[in-house]
Design a protein around this motif. Structure first.
Motif, PDB file in Angstrom:
ATOM      1  N   ILE A 107     -11.913 -11.280 -23.105  1.00 18.14           N
ATOM      2  CA  ILE A 107     -12.399 -12.246 -24.081  1.00 18.14           C
ATOM      3  C   ILE A 107     -11.804 -11.967 -25.453  1.00 18.14           C
ATOM      4  O   ILE A 107     -11.277 -10.888 -25.721  1.00 18.14           O
ATOM      5  N   GLU A 108     -11.905 -12.962 -26.325  1.00 17.35           N
ATOM      6  CA  GLU A 108     -11.289 -12.895 -27.639  1.00 17.35           C
ATOM      7  C   GLU A 108     -12.314 -12.567 -28.711  1.00 17.35           C
ATOM      8  O   GLU A 108     -13.533 -12.566 -28.467  1.00 17.35           O
ATOM      9  N   LEU A 109     -11.822 -12.298 -29.901  1.00 19.42           N
ATOM     10  CA  LEU A 109     -12.680 -11.994 -31.034  1.00 19.42           C
ATOM     11  C   LEU A 109     -13.639 -13.155 -31.282  1.00 19.42           C
ATOM     12  O   LEU A 109     -13.230 -14.314 -31.317  1.00 19.42           O
ATOM     13  N   GLY A 110     -14.904 -12.864 -31.443  1.00 18.75           N
ATOM     14  CA  GLY A 110     -15.915 -13.891 -31.660  1.00 18.75           C
ATOM     15  C   GLY A 110     -16.579 -14.377 -30.390  1.00 18.75           C
ATOM     16  O   GLY A 110     -17.534 -15.157 -30.459  1.00 18.75           O
ATOM     17  N   GLU A 111     -16.086 -13.941 -29.232  1.00 20.29           N
ATOM     18  CA  GLU A 111     -16.704 -14.290 -27.956  1.00 20.29           C
ATOM     19  C   GLU A 111     -17.530 -13.124 -27.433  1.00 20.29           C
ATOM     20  O   GLU A 111     -17.314 -11.972 -27.821  1.00 20.29           O
ATOM     21  N   PHE A 171     -20.063 -15.372 -14.604  1.00 28.32           N
ATOM     22  CA  PHE A 171     -20.416 -14.923 -15.946  1.00 28.32           C
ATOM     23  C   PHE A 171     -20.176 -16.039 -16.950  1.00 28.32           C
ATOM     24  O   PHE A 171     -19.371 -16.943 -16.730  1.00 28.32           O
ATOM     25  N   VAL A 172     -20.923 -15.974 -18.040  1.00 28.61           N
ATOM     26  CA  VAL A 172     -20.810 -16.958 -19.113  1.00 28.61           C
ATOM     27  C   VAL A 172     -20.187 -16.286 -20.330  1.00 28.61           C
ATOM     28  O   VAL A 172     -20.664 -15.239 -20.782  1.00 28.61           O
ATOM     29  N   VAL A 173     -19.107 -16.882 -20.827  1.00 25.26           N
ATOM     30  CA  VAL A 173     -18.483 -16.445 -22.070  1.00 25.26           C
ATOM     31  C   VAL A 173     -18.933 -17.396 -23.170  1.00 25.26           C
ATOM     32  O   VAL A 173     -18.812 -18.620 -23.028  1.00 25.26           O
ATOM     33  N   ALA A 174     -19.473 -16.852 -24.249  1.00 22.27           N
ATOM     34  CA  ALA A 174     -20.011 -17.677 -25.328  1.00 22.27           C
ATOM     35  C   ALA A 174     -19.346 -17.335 -26.648  1.00 22.27           C
ATOM     36  O   ALA A 174     -19.060 -16.161 -26.931  1.00 22.27           O
ATOM     37  N   SER A 175     -19.114 -18.365 -27.451  1.00 25.40           N
ATOM     38  CA  SER A 175     -18.658 -18.226 -28.829  1.00 25.40           C
ATOM     39  C   SER A 175     -19.595 -19.075 -29.684  1.00 25.40           C
ATOM     40  O   SER A 175     -20.461 -19.777 -29.155  1.00 25.40           O
ATOM     41  N   PRO A 176     -19.468 -19.060 -30.998  1.00 26.42           N
ATOM     42  CA  PRO A 176     -20.363 -19.885 -31.823  1.00 26.42           C
ATOM     43  C   PRO A 176     -20.288 -21.372 -31.507  1.00 26.42           C
ATOM     44  O   PRO A 176     -21.257 -22.103 -31.764  1.00 26.42           O
ATOM     45  N   MET A 235     -10.171 -19.980 -30.204  1.00 24.42           N
ATOM     46  CA  MET A 235     -10.386 -20.920 -29.097  1.00 24.42           C
ATOM     47  C   MET A 235     -10.504 -20.138 -27.801  1.00 24.42           C
ATOM     48  O   MET A 235      -9.734 -19.225 -27.533  1.00 24.42           O
ATOM     49  N   MET A 236     -11.463 -20.501 -26.963  1.00 27.56           N
ATOM     50  CA  MET A 236     -11.670 -19.799 -25.702  1.00 27.56           C
ATOM     51  C   MET A 236     -10.466 -19.985 -24.784  1.00 27.56           C
ATOM     52  O   MET A 236      -9.946 -21.075 -24.642  1.00 27.56           O
ATOM     53  N   ARG A 237     -10.021 -18.908 -24.175  1.00 29.20           N
ATOM     54  CA  ARG A 237      -8.842 -18.993 -23.325  1.00 29.20           C
ATOM     55  C   ARG A 237      -9.145 -19.792 -22.067  1.00 29.20           C
ATOM     56  O   ARG A 237     -10.268 -19.873 -21.618  1.00 29.20           O
ATOM     57  N   SER A 238      -8.129 -20.394 -21.511  1.00 26.62           N
ATOM     58  CA  SER A 238      -8.300 -21.252 -20.337  1.00 26.62           C
ATOM     59  C   SER A 238      -8.510 -20.407 -19.098  1.00 26.62           C
ATOM     60  O   SER A 238      -8.214 -19.216 -19.056  1.00 26.62           O
ATOM     61  N   LEU A 239      -9.045 -21.058 -18.043  1.00 29.89           N
ATOM     62  CA  LEU A 239      -9.222 -20.364 -16.773  1.00 29.89           C
ATOM     63  C   LEU A 239      -7.881 -19.914 -16.223  1.00 29.89           C
ATOM     64  O   LEU A 239      -7.789 -18.878 -15.579  1.00 29.89           O
ATOM     65  N   GLY A 240      -6.804 -20.681 -16.471  1.00 31.41           N
ATOM     66  CA  GLY A 240      -5.496 -20.291 -15.970  1.00 31.41           C
ATOM     67  C   GLY A 240      -5.076 -18.944 -16.507  1.00 31.41           C
ATOM     68  O   GLY A 240      -4.559 -18.094 -15.767  1.00 31.41           O
ATOM     69  N   LEU A 241      -5.279 -18.706 -17.783  1.00 26.26           N
ATOM     70  CA  LEU A 241      -4.925 -17.418 -18.355  1.00 26.26           C
ATOM     71  C   LEU A 241      -5.816 -16.321 -17.814  1.00 26.26           C
ATOM     72  O   LEU A 241      -5.357 -15.234 -17.474  1.00 26.26           O
ATOM     73  N   LEU A 242      -7.111 -16.595 -17.725  1.00 22.13           N
ATOM     74  CA  LEU A 242      -8.025 -15.611 -17.168  1.00 22.13           C
ATOM     75  C   LEU A 242      -7.654 -15.276 -15.734  1.00 22.13           C
ATOM     76  O   LEU A 242      -7.681 -14.120 -15.322  1.00 22.13           O
ATOM     77  N   ALA A 243      -7.281 -16.296 -14.962  1.00 27.04           N
ATOM     78  CA  ALA A 243      -6.889 -16.067 -13.571  1.00 27.04           C
ATOM     79  C   ALA A 243      -5.671 -15.166 -13.494  1.00 27.04           C
ATOM     80  O   ALA A 243      -5.599 -14.268 -12.654  1.00 27.04           O
ATOM     81  N   ALA A 244      -4.696 -15.404 -14.367  1.00 34.63           N
ATOM     82  CA  ALA A 244      -3.500 -14.574 -14.363  1.00 34.63           C
ATOM     83  C   ALA A 244      -3.836 -13.125 -14.666  1.00 34.63           C
ATOM     84  O   ALA A 244      -3.310 -12.196 -14.037  1.00 34.63           O
TER      85      ALA A 244
END
Length: 219
Positions: free
Chosen positions: A38-42, A62-67, A1-10
């Motif tokens: 980013i995480e595995l698969g992204e 930037f755009v983060v993409a997963s399947p 699951m794509m991480r939230s903006l809150g985690l990315l912000a931290a």
């Protein structure tokens, strides 16, 4: 699951802040730094760099993409008395079925996202944003949304809309399959009207197709 903006912000705030020497430019985020978040698969589908908040330093979209999901993030530079670094400016979900990478550009303080999704029937959406100052910090505000739904094989008619969110001015047209023998559309029944002005921040960006449907039905 794509991480939230809150985690990315931290992660950004803890990993990208540094002392602010006099006159030094705030260095842009590196590709490697983004890849580390980013995480595995992204993957990083696309990025664009430029000055969005008028401080002369480089901001990044930037755009983060997963399947299964695509998410656009904006990271703004900041400069304080003792340090400088980067902070979140906004994010929103893009449609998950792209017909190629999104097109991101930053020019004269405006972030433009052009995205083509769907299949034989395609949705073309263009979003425009400016950085706004709020009591909660800088946030990206939607100032324009263009959308069209059409057949890539000209199998059916389509519709298009151009909405200036800042003024409310809206233009809609029917895209009629050309009857002259060529493969194309004729633009018919163009209407111009004004919608109520709304303040829409990036996190609340409406679905482009839903706004297109609503605008074509408006009287």
């Amino acid at each position: 699951m794509m991480r939230s903006l809150g985690l990315l912000a931290a992660l950004l705030l803890s990993g990208a802040a540094h002392a602010a020497p006099d006159g030094a430019a705030n260095p842009p985020l590196t590709d490697q730094f983004l890849l580390d978040q980013i995480e595995l698969g992204e993957e990083i589908e696309v990025r664009a760099d430029g000055d969005l908040n008028g401080d002369g330093d480089v901001d990044t979209a930037f755009v983060v993409a997963s399947p299964d999901e695509r998410h656009l993030y904006v990271v703004l530079s900041y400069r304080a008395e003792t340090d400088m670094g980067h902070q979140p400016g906004g994010d929103f979900k893009l449609e998950p079925d792209p017909l190629g990478p999104a097109d991101l550009s930053i020019s004269k303080g405006v972030l433009t996202i052009k995205d083509l999704t769907g299949g034989t029937t395609a949705l073309s959406a263009t979003y425009r944003y400016r950085a706004a100052t709020t009591k909660d910090g800088p946030r990206m505000r939607l100032i324009g949304l263009d959308a069209s739904v059409y057949s890539r094989t000209y199998a059916h008619d389509g519709n298009e809309m151009s909405w200036n969110v800042a003024t409310g001015d809206t233009i809609t047209s029917l895209l009629k399959v050309s009857q002259t023998g060529g493969r194309g559309y004729d633009k018919l029944y163009t209407r111009k009207f004004r919608q109520p002005v709304r303040t829409i921040y990036m996190e609340d960006t409406p679905e482009a197709e839903g706004e297109l449907i609503g605008a074509t039905k408006a009287k």
